[in-house]
Design a protein around this motif. Structure first.
Motif, short mmCIF file in Angstrom:
data_model
loop_
_atom_site.label_atom_id
_atom_site.label_comp_id
_atom_site.label_asym_id
_atom_site.label_seq_id
_atom_site.Cartn_x
_atom_site.Cartn_y
_atom_site.Cartn_z
N LYS A 1 0.84 -1.19 0.00
CA LYS A 1 0.00 0.00 0.00
C LYS A 1 0.88 1.25 0.00
N THR B 1 -2.51 4.12 -6.10
CA THR B 1 -3.54 3.17 -5.66
C THR B 1 -4.21 2.47 -6.84
N SER C 1 0.48 3.99 1.45
CA SER C 1 0.59 4.54 2.81
C SER C 1 1.62 3.80 3.66
N ASP C 2 1.98 2.58 3.23
CA ASP C 2 2.94 1.79 3.99
C ASP C 2 4.38 1.97 3.51
N SER D 1 2.21 10.83 -3.66
CA SER D 1 1.14 10.59 -4.64
C SER D 1 1.23 11.55 -5.81
N TYR E 1 5.65 5.02 1.60
CA TYR E 1 6.18 6.33 1.22
C TYR E 1 7.32 6.78 2.13
N SER F 1 5.81 12.93 2.94
CA SER F 1 4.37 12.85 3.16
C SER F 1 3.74 12.01 2.08
N LEU F 2 2.57 11.44 2.40
CA LEU F 2 1.86 10.61 1.43
C LEU F 2 1.37 11.46 0.26
N SER F 3 0.95 12.70 0.52
CA SER F 3 0.46 13.55 -0.56
C SER F 3 1.59 13.90 -1.53
#
Length: 260
Positions: free
Chosen positions: A225, A254, A227-228, A242, A230, A237-239
């Motif tokens: 994932k 995703t 989120s796991d 992405s 990054y 940050s995840l943003s």
């Protein structure tokens, strides 16, 4: 300032560059370290040394309540003073590992028990006993494993090494270019010049692209994932991850999960 603590602090667990040699005794819990090559896992009763001028990721495998480390940070000034006082021999330490296991023995166990009366406040060692206890611990470590002299008393700056091999091994670490330059034995300008010659790209662009390529593989082929991974891949940050992923590949990460 040398500190001894058993309080879990996010800054410690997120630290990726080890500026001074760090002795860790794990009174309780389980923790893993990743240095770009290997994963090391330690549990209650184990101890180790994280080496100065190395990159390491800390992964806590226990809850904060079940994690009790006792740490001693040996700064260079203290080690120079110790060297002048005892004049130990300094042999080369051949292993390149960032984390060195310390063999369990009764001397270390007794030392850990002896330190506890001198804690104060947030488990900081009483200043009146700090140098004495640090010196005692170092004497115990050197008696138990004399080869550690080659770690503690090596005051040399990192030597110039193969930049291509080093960066391919350590691109996941989120540290600045100045730090990468230091660890490859170069000035910042020499690092950028040698990097360009090796990779035909700037360090910043190459690092982002390399991390995104690794992310694509992990999501598509291993079902990880976003989120796991990054943070694991050096994104803050995840943003940010992405947005960079979509800019590079034209899709959000995703979407790879829904296509598998």
């Amino acid at each position: 300032m040398r500190t001894t603590t058993n309080q879990v602090k996010p800054a410690i667990l997120r630290e990726q560059f080890i500026p001074d040699h760090l002795f860790l005794y794990l009174a309780k819990g389980n923790v893993s370290f990743f240095d770009g090559n290997e994963m090391y896992t330690y549990q209650s009763g184990d101890c180790c040394i994280a080496r100065r001028n190395h990159l390491v990721k800390f992964i806590l495998n226990s809850t904060a309540e079940d994690f009790e480390p006792i740490m001693f940070c040996f700064d260079e000034e203290f080690l120079h003073q110790f060297w002048q006082k005892y004049r130990n021999n300094r042999e080369n330490f051949l292993s390149e590992r960032a984390v060195i296991a310390v063999a369990k023995n009764e001397l270390i166990d007794s030392f850990i028990r002896s330190v506890k009366p001198y804690y104060k406040g947030a488990m900081e060692l009483d200043a009146a006993f700090e140098d004495i206890k640090y010196e005692e611990l170092l004497l115990i470590l050197l008696r138990s494993q004399p080869e550690l002299e080659g770690i503690f008393f090596n005051f040399d700056a990192p030597q110039k090494i193969n930049i291509e091999a080093y960066m391919n091994r350590n691109f996941r670490f989120n540290v600045g270019l100045e730090r990468f330059a230091l660890l490859t034995g170069r000035s910042l300008s020499a690092f950028k010049r040698d990097f360009k010659a090796a990779f035909k790209d700037s360090p910043s662009r190459w690092l982002v692209r390399k991390r995104l390529q690794e992310a694509y593989f992990l999501v598509q082929n291993q079902g990880r994932k976003p989120s796991d991974i990054y943070l694991e891949l050096g994104f803050e940050s995840l943003s940010h991850f992405s947005v960079a992923f979509k800019k590079e590949f034209g899709i959000v990460p995703t979407s790879l999960l829904t296509n598998t």
